[in-house]
Motif scaffolding. Sequence first.
Motif, PDB file in Angstrom:
ATOM      1  N   UNK A  51      39.586   4.647  -4.574  1.00 40.91           N
ATOM      2  CA  UNK A  51      38.736   5.952  -4.758  1.00 40.91           C
ATOM      3  C   UNK A  51      39.930   6.964  -5.242  1.00 40.91           C
ATOM      4  N   UNK A  52      40.273   6.508  -6.552  1.00 32.86           N
ATOM      5  CA  UNK A  52      41.201   7.230  -7.259  1.00 32.86           C
ATOM      6  C   UNK A  52      40.999   8.651  -7.681  1.00 32.86           C
ATOM      7  N   UNK A  53      39.426   8.949  -7.731  1.00 34.52           N
ATOM      8  CA  UNK A  53      39.006  10.131  -8.248  1.00 34.52           C
ATOM      9  C   UNK A  53      39.407  11.365  -7.316  1.00 34.52           C
ATOM     10  N   UNK A  54      39.263  11.107  -5.920  1.00 36.66           N
ATOM     11  CA  UNK A  54      39.829  12.115  -4.864  1.00 36.66           C
ATOM     12  C   UNK A  54      41.089  12.466  -5.405  1.00 36.66           C
ATOM     13  N   UNK A  55      42.215  11.862  -5.663  1.00 32.60           N
ATOM     14  CA  UNK A  55      43.302  12.388  -6.046  1.00 32.60           C
ATOM     15  C   UNK A  55      43.631  13.070  -7.668  1.00 32.60           C
ATOM     16  N   UNK A  56      42.759  12.075  -8.468  1.00 27.73           N
ATOM     17  CA  UNK A  56      42.699  12.837  -9.613  1.00 27.73           C
ATOM     18  C   UNK A  56      42.274  14.289  -9.713  1.00 27.73           C
ATOM     19  N   UNK A  57      41.360  14.665  -8.965  1.00 27.24           N
ATOM     20  CA  UNK A  57      40.629  15.899  -8.923  1.00 27.24           C
ATOM     21  C   UNK A  57      41.967  16.873  -8.207  1.00 27.24           C
ATOM     22  N   UNK A  58      42.616  16.423  -7.396  1.00 29.68           N
ATOM     23  CA  UNK A  58      43.715  17.233  -6.775  1.00 29.68           C
ATOM     24  C   UNK A  58      44.829  17.645  -7.701  1.00 29.68           C
ATOM     25  N   UNK A  59      45.151  16.391  -8.412  1.00 31.00           N
ATOM     26  CA  UNK A  59      46.129  16.398  -9.602  1.00 31.00           C
ATOM     27  C   UNK A  59      45.746  17.494 -10.775  1.00 31.00           C
ATOM     28  N   UNK A  60      44.598  17.067 -11.172  1.00 31.49           N
ATOM     29  CA  UNK A  60      43.917  17.628 -12.341  1.00 31.49           C
ATOM     30  C   UNK A  60      43.684  19.209 -12.218  1.00 31.49           C
ATOM     31  N   UNK A  61      43.123  19.533 -10.961  1.00 30.54           N
ATOM     32  CA  UNK A  61      42.526  21.075 -10.889  1.00 30.54           C
ATOM     33  C   UNK A  61      43.574  21.838  -9.939  1.00 30.54           C
TER      34      UNK A  61
END
Length: 231
Positions: A91-101
């Motif tokens: 579930x990389x999306x959880x961390x992509x959101x944290x890093x991107x936003x």
Amino acid sequence: MPRPRLRRALRRTLAVLAPVALLGALTGPAQADQAAWPEPVPVVNHVETTDPVVFLTIDDGWYHDPAAAKLLLDRRVPASLFLLPGAYAYDSGYFHTLLDQGPSRVENHTVDHPDLTALDAAGQKAQVCGAREAQLAEFGDGARLLRPPYGTYDATTLTTARVCGAKAVVTWTYDMTTWGQWTPPTPELKAGDIVLLHFNETIEQDLKRALAAADAAGLRPAPLRDYVPES
Ligand SMILES: [Zn+2]
């Protein structure tokens, strides 16, 4: 005494060989030494600073709590996330959101969470460089800090960290993780302290406790990577 023609041939041969030998003498052993013994990185469990800052670090990454992510993003917390590749693979999306936003960054916590002191140099390198490569492939950002699992490291870890792109091995000042039913007492934070949390079932309440402790001490969360000097 060689005949003239033979002497010329010998001179030509020596002219070709001499620089190679010289080059070998100057750079060969030195390069080998450097490869075998890179400079160890420093170990950081507290940052010397007069800025009113504290550093929040969150390890492993197994429990992807939406409330914790919202808190990090709403308060613009620059957390250092020491993630295991297995914990973002599903579930990389959880961390992509944290890093991107938000201002959080992903850092190195090895591939499989071993006690690094039980591994030889090749084993440590596979764990640390392997995690860095996985993070680069997933997030496009290479870790600059290494947190060894359990906070255990040896001299090999400090040189391996250097080889794998880290500028410091980071442990912590206070572990504020709730372990099972046990919540540790809330410390009086000081400037430069490093707080350890984990992405587990209590991450939201642990994070709130850490942020409240920082507020009470007049400290703001700051990006640890930026406060650790290049060494
Ligand atoms: Zn861990």
